[in-house]
Design a protein around this motif. Structure first.
Motif, short mmCIF file in Angstrom:
data_model
loop_
_atom_site.label_atom_id
_atom_site.label_comp_id
_atom_site.label_asym_id
_atom_site.label_seq_id
_atom_site.Cartn_x
_atom_site.Cartn_y
_atom_site.Cartn_z
N ASN A 221 0.82 -1.20 0.00
CA ASN A 221 0.00 0.00 0.00
C ASN A 221 0.86 1.26 0.00
O ASN A 221 0.52 2.26 -0.65
CB ASN A 221 -0.93 -0.02 1.21
CG ASN A 221 -1.75 1.24 1.35
OD1 ASN A 221 -1.38 2.15 2.09
ND2 ASN A 221 -2.85 1.32 0.63
N ARG A 222 1.99 1.22 0.70
CA ARG A 222 2.89 2.38 0.72
C ARG A 222 3.44 2.67 -0.67
O ARG A 222 3.48 3.81 -1.12
CB ARG A 222 4.02 2.15 1.71
CG ARG A 222 4.95 3.35 1.89
CD ARG A 222 5.97 3.11 2.98
NE ARG A 222 5.33 2.89 4.27
CZ ARG A 222 4.90 3.87 5.05
NH1 ARG A 222 5.05 5.13 4.68
NH2 ARG A 222 4.32 3.59 6.21
N ASP A 223 3.86 1.62 -1.38
CA ASP A 223 4.38 1.81 -2.73
C ASP A 223 3.29 2.24 -3.70
O ASP A 223 3.54 3.03 -4.62
CB ASP A 223 5.04 0.53 -3.22
CG ASP A 223 6.38 0.26 -2.55
OD1 ASP A 223 6.96 1.22 -2.00
OD2 ASP A 223 6.83 -0.89 -2.57
N PHE A 224 2.06 1.75 -3.48
CA PHE A 224 0.94 2.19 -4.31
C PHE A 224 0.73 3.69 -4.12
O PHE A 224 0.56 4.44 -5.11
CB PHE A 224 -0.32 1.43 -3.93
CG PHE A 224 -1.49 1.70 -4.83
CD1 PHE A 224 -1.81 0.83 -5.85
CD2 PHE A 224 -2.29 2.83 -4.66
CE1 PHE A 224 -2.89 1.06 -6.69
CE2 PHE A 224 -3.37 3.08 -5.49
CZ PHE A 224 -3.67 2.20 -6.50
N ALA A 225 0.73 4.15 -2.87
CA ALA A 225 0.53 5.58 -2.60
C ALA A 225 1.64 6.42 -3.22
O ALA A 225 1.38 7.49 -3.79
CB ALA A 225 0.47 5.81 -1.09
N ARG A 226 2.87 5.97 -3.11
CA ARG A 226 3.98 6.71 -3.70
C ARG A 226 3.83 6.82 -5.22
O ARG A 226 4.05 7.89 -5.80
CB ARG A 226 5.30 6.02 -3.37
CG ARG A 226 5.76 6.20 -1.93
CD ARG A 226 6.96 5.33 -1.64
NE ARG A 226 7.47 5.51 -0.28
CZ ARG A 226 8.27 4.66 0.34
NH1 ARG A 226 8.66 3.55 -0.28
NH2 ARG A 226 8.67 4.90 1.58
N MET A 227 3.45 5.72 -5.86
CA MET A 227 3.31 5.75 -7.31
C MET A 227 2.15 6.63 -7.74
O MET A 227 2.24 7.38 -8.71
CB MET A 227 3.13 4.33 -7.84
CG MET A 227 3.04 4.25 -9.37
SD MET A 227 4.50 4.96 -10.21
CE MET A 227 5.73 3.71 -9.77
N LEU A 228 1.04 6.57 -7.00
CA LEU A 228 -0.09 7.42 -7.34
C LEU A 228 0.29 8.89 -7.17
O LEU A 228 -0.05 9.73 -8.01
CB LEU A 228 -1.29 7.07 -6.47
CG LEU A 228 -2.57 7.87 -6.72
CD1 LEU A 228 -3.00 7.79 -8.18
CD2 LEU A 228 -3.70 7.37 -5.81
N GLY A 229 1.02 9.21 -6.09
CA GLY A 229 1.48 10.58 -5.92
C GLY A 229 2.39 11.01 -7.05
O GLY A 229 2.31 12.15 -7.53
N ARG A 230 3.26 10.14 -7.50
CA ARG A 230 4.18 10.47 -8.60
C ARG A 230 3.42 10.74 -9.89
O ARG A 230 3.69 11.70 -10.60
CB ARG A 230 5.17 9.33 -8.80
CG ARG A 230 6.28 9.60 -9.80
CD ARG A 230 7.23 8.43 -9.88
NE ARG A 230 7.75 8.08 -8.56
CZ ARG A 230 8.40 6.96 -8.29
NH1 ARG A 230 8.61 6.07 -9.26
NH2 ARG A 230 8.85 6.73 -7.07
#
Length: 289
Positions: A221-230
């Protein structure tokens, strides 16, 4: 097709019609549905004139707080509808050749970092119990001579609905971030791959039994959030604490705070050609498309 007016069903109807198939949608209100649609009273006659059934019916999991009434609605809208559909098949002949029945990776229950393919057994908890009963109802069609595919859906990505549509407003407002610890796994799939995979299961008789509808590269979930933010050019630094989420949505928070690391073993073995295997591309296509 049941559920043909929903987030996945409407896109699937369009894709199948574009490929030359004739699609009839079963709905409670056929007058409000464009194209070919029938009410439930016409199902028994309709199934004798079709080659395949696709059952996507089900109350959206995020449509209300999970009190006793809502949980019963979630269960009944899946299990009872599936039993009704299989009962219509049993009522006469000729019969369809295949039933593609939606299920969900919630079948596996919370499993931490365990890698799961279709051979993994069921988990525990409300969603796992619902999915198990849902799949058992569909399996009754095998006794009637149908090939049954139990499509275990992951987090389906498209900007006009589902989980991603609920995530976009806070991220765009600079309020996005991981949920809880962020270590829970998210097994995602782009909606175009759901429609592609369903089309594959209808055409290819090698598909049978459980089929994980998840992309080959799950993320935390943390990596998903980072990618969505990017992708949105926004920060992804503001977490939603677990206790706050539970105060807001109650038991439904368990769905967001736990996860499954699911791999599409059957689809990969049978050579399904993925449109999106990498999260960044799937998010770009969802948001910009």
């Amino acid at each position: 097709m049941t559920g043909g007016t929903g987030f996945i069903g409407a896109a699937l109807c369009q894709a199948l019609a574009g490929a030359g198939h004739t699609v009839t949608v079963v709905t409670r209100d056929p007058q409000r549905t464009g194209g070919a649609a029938i009410g439930w009273e016409g199902v028994s006659a309709a199934v004798r004139e079709t080659d395949a059934l696709v059952n996507l019916a089900g109350e959206p999991l995020g449509s209300g707080r999970w009190d006793a009434r809502q949980k019963q609605l979630i269960r009944d809208s899946r299990v009872r509808v599936t039993r009704t559909l299989v009962g219509a098949v049993a009522a006469g002949e000729p019969r369809p050749k295949v039933l593609v029945n939606a299920s969900a990776i919630g079948y596996y229950g919370p499993r931490a970092d365990e890698v799961l393919d279709e051979s993994a057994g069921p988990g525990t908890g409300f969603l796992a119990d619902v999915c198990r009963a849902w799949e058992e109802a569909a399996l009754a069609a095998e006794d009637l001579g149908l090939r049954v595919v139990r499509l275990r859906l992951g987090v389906v990505l498209a900007a006009d609905g589902g989980a991603l549509a609920r995530m976009l407003p806070p991220f765009r407002a600079f309020l996005g971030g991981p949920i809880g610890s962020g270590r829970q796994w998210m097994s995602w799939i782009h909606r175009d791959d759901v429609t592609g995979l369903v089309a594959d299961t209808l055409a290819n008789e090698s598909y049978r039994g459980a089929v994980n509808a998840t992309a080959p590269q799950p993320v935390t979930n943390r990596d998903f959030a980072r990618m969505l933010g990017r992708v949105l050019a926004r920060p992804a630094w503001l977490p939603t604490p677990a206790f706050a989420l539970r105060l807001m949505v109650g038991e439904m928070a368990d769905l967001l705070l736990s996860g499954q690391r699911v791999l599409p073993g059957v689809a990969d073995r049978l050579g399904y050609r993925w449109r999106f295997t990498e999260l960044g591309g799937a998010l770009q296509a969802s948001i910009q498309g």
